[in-house]
Design a protein around this motif. Structure first.
Motif, PDB file in Angstrom:
ATOM      1  N   PHE A  26       4.917  -0.642   0.014  1.00  0.00           N
ATOM      2  CA  PHE A  26       4.233  -1.891   0.360  1.00  0.00           C
ATOM      3  C   PHE A  26       4.501  -2.211   1.826  1.00  0.00           C
ATOM      4  O   PHE A  26       5.660  -2.161   2.272  1.00  0.00           O
ATOM      5  N   VAL A  27       3.429  -2.516   2.566  1.00  0.00           N
ATOM      6  CA  VAL A  27       3.565  -2.806   3.998  1.00  0.00           C
ATOM      7  C   VAL A  27       2.922  -4.162   4.305  1.00  0.00           C
ATOM      8  O   VAL A  27       1.957  -4.559   3.639  1.00  0.00           O
ATOM      9  N   PRO A  28       3.437  -4.862   5.341  1.00  0.00           N
ATOM     10  CA  PRO A  28       2.795  -6.132   5.712  1.00  0.00           C
ATOM     11  C   PRO A  28       1.532  -5.832   6.529  1.00  0.00           C
ATOM     12  O   PRO A  28       1.591  -5.107   7.526  1.00  0.00           O
ATOM     13  N   ALA A  29       0.408  -6.369   6.097  1.00  0.00           N
ATOM     14  CA  ALA A  29      -0.841  -6.085   6.803  1.00  0.00           C
ATOM     15  C   ALA A  29      -1.750  -7.300   6.739  1.00  0.00           C
ATOM     16  O   ALA A  29      -1.652  -8.123   5.828  1.00  0.00           O
ATOM     17  N   GLU A  30      -2.627  -7.376   7.732  1.00  0.00           N
ATOM     18  CA  GLU A  30      -3.605  -8.466   7.733  1.00  0.00           C
ATOM     19  C   GLU A  30      -4.871  -8.011   7.029  1.00  0.00           C
ATOM     20  O   GLU A  30      -5.393  -6.936   7.331  1.00  0.00           O
ATOM     21  N   ASP A  31      -5.320  -8.805   6.074  1.00  0.00           N
ATOM     22  CA  ASP A  31      -6.595  -8.589   5.413  1.00  0.00           C
ATOM     23  C   ASP A  31      -7.593  -9.420   6.226  1.00  0.00           C
ATOM     24  O   ASP A  31      -7.629 -10.635   6.123  1.00  0.00           O
ATOM     25  N   ARG A  32      -8.368  -8.750   7.075  1.00  0.00           N
ATOM     26  CA  ARG A  32      -9.209  -9.487   8.038  1.00  0.00           C
ATOM     27  C   ARG A  32     -10.280 -10.314   7.351  1.00  0.00           C
ATOM     28  O   ARG A  32     -10.584 -11.433   7.767  1.00  0.00           O
ATOM     29  N   GLU A  33     -10.863  -9.765   6.286  1.00  0.00           N
ATOM     30  CA  GLU A  33     -11.958 -10.479   5.636  1.00  0.00           C
ATOM     31  C   GLU A  33     -11.485 -11.832   5.102  1.00  0.00           C
ATOM     32  O   GLU A  33     -12.179 -12.837   5.198  1.00  0.00           O
ATOM     33  N   ASN A  34     -10.257 -11.852   4.558  1.00  0.00           N
ATOM     34  CA  ASN A  34      -9.741 -13.095   3.986  1.00  0.00           C
ATOM     35  C   ASN A  34      -8.781 -13.822   4.922  1.00  0.00           C
ATOM     36  O   ASN A  34      -8.169 -14.818   4.530  1.00  0.00           O
ATOM     37  N   SER A  35      -8.624 -13.286   6.147  1.00  0.00           N
ATOM     38  CA  SER A  35      -7.738 -13.902   7.145  1.00  0.00           C
ATOM     39  C   SER A  35      -6.370 -14.227   6.575  1.00  0.00           C
ATOM     40  O   SER A  35      -5.895 -15.358   6.662  1.00  0.00           O
ATOM     41  N   ILE A  36      -5.756 -13.237   5.965  1.00  0.00           N
ATOM     42  CA  ILE A  36      -4.447 -13.497   5.364  1.00  0.00           C
ATOM     43  C   ILE A  36      -3.550 -12.283   5.592  1.00  0.00           C
ATOM     44  O   ILE A  36      -4.029 -11.133   5.552  1.00  0.00           O
ATOM     45  N   ILE A  37      -2.281 -12.540   5.844  1.00  0.00           N
ATOM     46  CA  ILE A  37      -1.313 -11.447   5.993  1.00  0.00           C
ATOM     47  C   ILE A  37      -0.449 -11.438   4.743  1.00  0.00           C
ATOM     48  O   ILE A  37       0.128 -12.466   4.369  1.00  0.00           O
ATOM     49  N   ASN A  38      -0.392 -10.295   4.090  1.00  0.00           N
ATOM     50  CA  ASN A  38       0.415 -10.156   2.877  1.00  0.00           C
ATOM     51  C   ASN A  38       0.949  -8.733   2.790  1.00  0.00           C
ATOM     52  O   ASN A  38       0.565  -7.873   3.588  1.00  0.00           O
ATOM     53  N   PHE A  39       1.799  -8.478   1.812  1.00  0.00           N
ATOM     54  CA  PHE A  39       2.207  -7.100   1.547  1.00  0.00           C
ATOM     55  C   PHE A  39       1.134  -6.432   0.698  1.00  0.00           C
ATOM     56  O   PHE A  39       0.681  -6.997  -0.299  1.00  0.00           O
ATOM     57  N   PHE A  40       0.737  -5.221   1.101  1.00  0.00           N
ATOM     58  CA  PHE A  40      -0.267  -4.462   0.353  1.00  0.00           C
ATOM     59  C   PHE A  40       0.279  -3.080   0.061  1.00  0.00           C
ATOM     60  O   PHE A  40       1.077  -2.532   0.846  1.00  0.00           O
ATOM     61  N   ASN A  41      -0.204  -2.526  -1.053  1.00  0.00           N
ATOM     62  CA  ASN A  41       0.178  -1.153  -1.396  1.00  0.00           C
ATOM     63  C   ASN A  41      -0.510  -0.207  -0.412  1.00  0.00           C
ATOM     64  O   ASN A  41      -1.742  -0.160  -0.338  1.00  0.00           O
ATOM     65  N   LEU A  42       0.283   0.539   0.333  1.00  0.00           N
ATOM     66  CA  LEU A  42      -0.258   1.392   1.400  1.00  0.00           C
ATOM     67  C   LEU A  42      -1.299   2.383   0.872  1.00  0.00           C
ATOM     68  O   LEU A  42      -2.337   2.603   1.499  1.00  0.00           O
ATOM     69  N   SER A  43      -1.042   2.980  -0.293  1.00  0.00           N
ATOM     70  CA  SER A  43      -1.988   3.969  -0.817  1.00  0.00           C
ATOM     71  C   SER A  43      -3.353   3.338  -1.083  1.00  0.00           C
ATOM     72  O   SER A  43      -4.377   3.981  -0.961  1.00  0.00           O
ATOM     73  N   ARG A  44      -3.335   2.048  -1.430  1.00  0.00           N
ATOM     74  CA  ARG A  44      -4.602   1.395  -1.757  1.00  0.00           C
ATOM     75  C   ARG A  44      -5.405   1.047  -0.498  1.00  0.00           C
ATOM     76  O   ARG A  44      -6.621   1.205  -0.473  1.00  0.00           O
ATOM     77  N   ILE A  45      -4.715   0.627   0.568  1.00  0.00           N
ATOM     78  CA  ILE A  45      -5.476   0.165   1.749  1.00  0.00           C
ATOM     79  C   ILE A  45      -5.575   1.212   2.851  1.00  0.00           C
ATOM     80  O   ILE A  45      -6.317   1.026   3.810  1.00  0.00           O
ATOM     81  N   GLU A  46      -4.843   2.331   2.699  1.00  0.00           N
ATOM     82  CA  GLU A  46      -4.723   3.288   3.810  1.00  0.00           C
ATOM     83  C   GLU A  46      -6.067   3.743   4.402  1.00  0.00           C
ATOM     84  O   GLU A  46      -6.225   3.769   5.626  1.00  0.00           O
ATOM     85  N   PRO A  47      -7.105   4.038   3.559  1.00  0.00           N
ATOM     86  CA  PRO A  47      -8.355   4.465   4.181  1.00  0.00           C
ATOM     87  C   PRO A  47      -8.972   3.396   5.086  1.00  0.00           C
ATOM     88  O   PRO A  47      -9.766   3.712   5.970  1.00  0.00           O
ATOM     89  N   GLU A  48      -8.592   2.127   4.874  1.00  0.00           N
ATOM     90  CA  GLU A  48      -9.206   1.035   5.657  1.00  0.00           C
ATOM     91  C   GLU A  48      -8.190   0.364   6.583  1.00  0.00           C
ATOM     92  O   GLU A  48      -8.411  -0.740   7.054  1.00  0.00           O
TER      93      GLU A  48
END
Ligand code: SF4
Ligand code: SF4
Ligand code: SF4
Length: 369
Positions: A26-48
């Motif tokens: 899990f890495v801290p990343a910004e979800d630009r569409e929702n303007s929110i920074i949270n921990f996300f599963n790297l394998s799930r978001i890595e392509p984007e």
């Protein structure tokens, strides 16, 4: 067992991706569409995921700002199934019931990367409640035992940060398996525990033993610590945090509680973002003769939290419920577990819709002494 390694900044992404092949990272990343920074599963978001500040990717790694939700949700989810159940009733003989129960399983190995030091302390506070108490919580413990914590020191200190007022500091790596900080083109990676050592051994292609002596790195860390700590405003100058529980007891009946809590609307946002709040409710969802028992986070500023089956509510007033919340953090848990249950992350200040500031509120009660 502390050992120091060097990770080249340019290798950070490759290191994380290598670990993501063997565990949920899990890495801290910004979800630009929702303007929110949270921990996300790297394998799930890595392509984007943009590893820098690329504007054309839906997610970007963010190692500076605080996440909206604390990382506690990765070990203690907001809602989780505890067990599946089904039963058969003999309608001719009603005490003849056959019940079958299957406890839910937790996930496998996970690594949380980029935790702020205050968030690591938050997880340590939860450990004392769920994993080290008299009654151990097997759901929490399974996840916790399978989780490795990689903390990162805070170069940037935000206006709502106050870790130094509540036992912590921006480079305090206590309770982390690994603690990292920047030094020129590298990260200095301090490995503290067996879990950390296993990662360092397994991914030795990326982590190289540090070339300088221990004093060199100790000074670099101390310099960063004092530079960041100096930026934090000490609002309760002259009051030792260890004295606060006694003051809270002495001021339990103070009129000031009504004044400090009058803006609160009891929405619970402060509880949901807090790394140390741990209360939950248990409910059943049933369809015919089968269903799930699940638990979900609860919050003590809610009227329903203390409403009794008789209709009586011992904390009917919001000021009583808010007083309980602050005493839980600054009094009761200090007596029970030896630590304040506020780690100074400032998230509750950031999300409160009516601008309640826990530092000012504790400061007001403390001044009543
Ligand atoms: S409160 Fe302290 S540890 Fe937490 S983010 Fe701010 S500076 Fe870092
Ligand atoms: S976020 Fe603010 S208004 Fe909502 S319960 Fe917490 S203190 Fe009260
Ligand atoms: S009470 Fe507020 S500042 Fe303290 S740990 Fe919880 S969210 Fe952070």
């Amino acid at each position: 067992m502390e050992k120091t390694y060097i990770l080249k900044k340019e290798n950070l992404g490759s290191w994380l991706l290598a670990m993501a092949k063997d565990a949920d990272v899990f890495v801290p990343a910004e979800d630009r569409e929702n303007s929110i920074i949270n921990f996300f599963n790297l394998s799930r978001i890595e392509p984007e995921l943009g590893w820098g500040r690329e504007q054309d990717k839906p997610y970007s790694l963010n190692l500076e700002e605080k996440t909206r939700l604390s990382p506690k949700q990765i070990i203690y989810p907001q809602s989780e199934d505890l067990l599946d159940f089904s039963y058969q009733k003999n309608m001719e003989q009603l005490d003849d019931v056959e019940i079958s129960i299957a406890p839910s399983k937790t996930d496998g190995k996970q690594i949380i990367f980029g935790l702020k030091p205050c968030d690591v302390q938050g997880i340590a506070r939860l450990d004392a409640v769920f994993a080290e108490g008299v009654v151990k919580d097997s759901y929490y413990m399974d996840r916790r035992n399978n989780t490795t914590l990689i903390a990162r020191g805070c170069n940037t200190v935000y206006e709502d940060c106050f870790c130094t007022m509540v036992e912590g500091s921006p480079y305090n790596f206590e309770n982390a398996d690994i603690g990292m900080y920047e030094l020129d083109d590298d990260y200095v990676v301090n490995v503290f525990t067996e879990k950390g050592r296993q990662l360092a051994d397994k991914y030795g292609d990326f982590l190289k033993p540090a070339p300088n002596d221990a004093d060199y790195y100790s000074k670099a860390l101390d310099d960063r610590e004092s530079q960041s700590s100096e930026k934090i405003n000490a609002l309760w100058e002259g009051t030792d945090y260890k004295d606060i529980p006694e003051i809270m007891n002495a001021n339990f009946g103070a009129e000031a509680w009504k004044e400090v809590s009058k803006k609160c609307i009891g929405c619970g946002a402060c509880t949901f973002v807090c790394p140390t709040c741990y209360c939950f409710d248990i409910r059943d969802e049933k369809d015919n003769q089968q269903g799930q028992r699940y638990r979900c986070w609860d919050f003590c500023t809610s009227y329903l939290y203390t409403l009794e089956a008789s209709g009586h509510n011992p904390r009917a007033e919001l000021s009583q419920r808010y007083r309980n919340k602050i005493n839980c953090k600054y009094n009761y848990n200090y007596r029970r577990h030896g630590h304040l249950y506020c780690v100074g992350c400032g998230r509750c200040i950031d999300v409160c819709p009516v601008n309640m500031d826990i530092r000012e509120i504790v400061g007001t009660i403390v001044k009543e002494k």
